[in-house]
Enzyme design. Structure first.
Site, short mmCIF file in Angstrom:
data_model
loop_
_atom_site.label_atom_id
_atom_site.label_comp_id
_atom_site.label_asym_id
_atom_site.label_seq_id
_atom_site.Cartn_x
_atom_site.Cartn_y
_atom_site.Cartn_z
CG ASN A 161 4.09 5.14 11.46
OD1 ASN A 161 4.93 5.17 10.57
ND2 ASN A 161 2.85 5.51 11.26
CG HIS A 177 8.18 -4.19 7.79
ND1 HIS A 177 6.96 -4.30 7.17
CD2 HIS A 177 8.55 -2.89 7.66
CE1 HIS A 177 6.63 -3.13 6.66
NE2 HIS A 177 7.57 -2.26 6.95
NE ARG A 178 6.84 0.74 10.92
CZ ARG A 178 6.83 2.06 11.09
NH1 ARG A 178 6.15 2.83 10.24
NH2 ARG A 178 7.47 2.64 12.08
CG HIS A 180 0.22 5.89 7.90
ND1 HIS A 180 1.59 5.74 7.84
CD2 HIS A 180 -0.25 4.76 8.48
CE1 HIS A 180 1.95 4.59 8.36
NE2 HIS A 180 0.85 3.96 8.75
NE ARG A 195 -0.20 0.26 5.88
CZ ARG A 195 1.09 0.42 5.59
NH1 ARG A 195 1.93 0.85 6.51
NH2 ARG A 195 1.52 0.13 4.38
CD GLU A 213 0.08 1.08 10.77
OE1 GLU A 213 1.06 1.63 10.27
OE2 GLU A 213 -0.01 -0.16 10.87
CG ASP A 257 1.34 10.81 8.23
OD1 ASP A 257 1.20 10.00 7.29
OD2 ASP A 257 2.23 10.69 9.10
CG ASN A 300 12.11 2.43 2.40
OD1 ASN A 300 11.54 1.66 1.64
ND2 ASN A 300 12.97 2.02 3.29
N GLY A 355 0.81 -1.22 0.00
CA GLY A 355 0.00 0.00 0.00
C GLY A 355 0.84 1.26 0.00
CG ASN A 356 5.08 3.27 1.39
OD1 ASN A 356 5.43 3.85 0.38
ND2 ASN A 356 5.53 3.59 2.60
CB CYS A 377 7.08 9.67 7.89
SG CYS A 377 5.60 9.13 7.02
#
Length: 440
Positions: free
Chosen positions: A111, A138-139, A247, A211, A175, A249, A362, A25-26, A368
């Site tokens: 986040n 990964h998060r 997100h 999210r 998030e 933001d 990234n 989604g990014n 962020c």
């Protein structure tokens, strides 16, 4: 009303900064998957952004990188033996899992947590809730170490309330501050907290994942002891999520009484603005600055990260300053809109562009990279002083980065056990410089 300022705690980009392409989604993350990154340049760019704000007279803090690789993840997945044996085995049989264990995504401190200042809470303490980041593997491994970091910095329980992450279940997907905006007349006055969610608990995801759930946002508002009338819950538009606004933001930023957002940011813009005005209830007037789809298509807004910028009360200036990435200046529609916006008499008077390209590739812009924490002078004095930056401390951190970070890194390098040692030594040096050696 107390005197308070907004302190930006930026995430220091870690030595394993890479383009692993793990964030569904990014769009930027997916586009640059597998390319060679430059962790040294990334960290130096982030520190220069921090220096810029500090020299302007703003209070600037920093959050250290988390320990990488995350051996707990690899051991939980069945790998065993020495550190070197675990890495070598994972590299051969589960390289995707090893990439997740090396993720440097904690650099995006927006986040890390959701923050409610003491002016908004019933017990008069500043509250922080660590985000569970449960949507992405990964998060999702970040929360325990992030909580430990926050407890080390905000350790005075009389002044601060640090809450652990919500349950790691889809209904509680959280998030952090990337889906939270606080509006107010002055930082030290009671404000309105806007929680933006992408789906309800139990709602099935279609397309890119939403999210943040409403249940998560409501749970945080309760834990922070917010006055119900001062909390607004608004749904992010499905169109924004599907366009790559993973997100809120990415399509919205606010500061003081100003809300700067894209026309497609919310599912129901009129209802959101009406709810904010009702919550403000005469204490202040919400100033909406909406960017029309016809002037800036949402694809350009996301590509340029126009809204993933810091909206700041700059010392000595009577209008807000938008600290935007160079990509906003290089995108025709967003540059033109910024020029028109600042030439008028609206609440945003100037745009300043910064180079954070390593982060941008990234999928993370200036907003962020920071966690906003509104703090009184007493709260600033009560937090761990080692993470509050000075010119000398930034210089020292940059020296460590130049000495210990690689200038080239690809995901294939993770199979080398010596890189794990490099990451550990770099982090230990950074923690010592910040007075946080207990986190090792």
């Amino acid at each position: 009303m107390s005197t308070a300022v907004e302190v930006n705690f930026d995430g220091l980009i870690g030595p394993s900064h890479n383009y692993g392409g793990m964030s569904h989604g990014n769009l930027a993350s997916a586009t640059n998957e597998g390319e060679v990154s430059n962790p040294r340049e990334a960290a130096l760019q982030g520190l220069e952004k921090m220096r810029l704000l500090m020299k302007a007279g703003l209070v600037q803090g920093i959050l250290p990188p988390l320990p990488r690789p995350n051996f707990d993840l690899l051991v939980s997945a069945g790998f065993s033996g020495s550190d070197a044996e675990i890495i070598e085995s994972a590299a051969k049989t589960a390289p995707g899992l090893l990439r997740a264990a090396y993720s440097a995504s904690s650099m995006w401190a927006a986040n890390a947590a959701t923050v409610s200042p003491s002016a908004d809470t019933k017990d008069g303490r500043l509250h922080l809730t660590t985000a569970n980041l449960s949507t992405m593997l990964h998060r999702s491994i970040e929360a325990p170490d992030t909580t430990a970091t926050l407890l080390s910095i905000f350790e005075n329980e009389e002044a601060f309330g640090v809450h652990g992450a919500l349950p790691a279940h889809a209904d509680f997907s959280d998030e952090g501050a990337a889906n939270h905006v606080r509006l107010c007349a002055e930082h030290g006055a009671s404000g309105v907290e806007l929680f933006v969610y992408g789906r309800e608990a139990g709602e099935s995801a279609v397309g890119f994942p939403a999210r943040q759930t409403r249940m998560a946002s409501e749970s945080i508002a309760r834990a922070h002891g917010l006055v119900a009338e001062n909390a607004v819950f608004a749904r992010q538009s499905k169109a924004a999520i599907e366009a790559g606004a993973f997100h809120n933001d990415v399509v919205c930023v606010g500061s003081l009484d100003t809300l700067f957002f894209h026309e497609l940011a919310f599912e129901n813009t009129d209802e959101t603005l009406a709810s904010l005005s009702q919550a403000a209830d005469g204490r202040f007037e919400v100033k909406p600055v909406m960017v029309p789809q016809a002037e800036v298509p949402i694809e350009d807004a996301i590509k340029s990260y126009l809204f993933n910028s810091q909206l700041l009360h700059w010392p000595g200036e009577d209008r807000l300053v938008l600290l935007a990435p160079l990509e906003t200046q290089e995108t025709d529609t967003t540059r033109a809109f910024c020029e028109r916006m600042t030439s008028g008499n609206g609440p945003i008077g100037r745009v300043q562009y910064v180079d954070v390209r390593q982060s941008m590739r990234n999928g993370g812009g200036p907003a962020c990279l920071r966690l906003r924490v509104v703090m009184t002078p007493e709260e600033i004095a009560a937090c761990h002083q080692g993470v509050l930056l000075t010119e000398e401390k930034i210089d020292a951190l940059q020296d460590i980065v130049r000495r210990t970070y690689r200038d080239r890194l690809s995901p294939n390098d993770f199979g080398d056990p010596s890189f794990a040692s490099e990451c550990q030594l770099a982090r230990e040096a950074l923690l010592e410089a910040l007075g946080l050696s207990g986190l090792v």
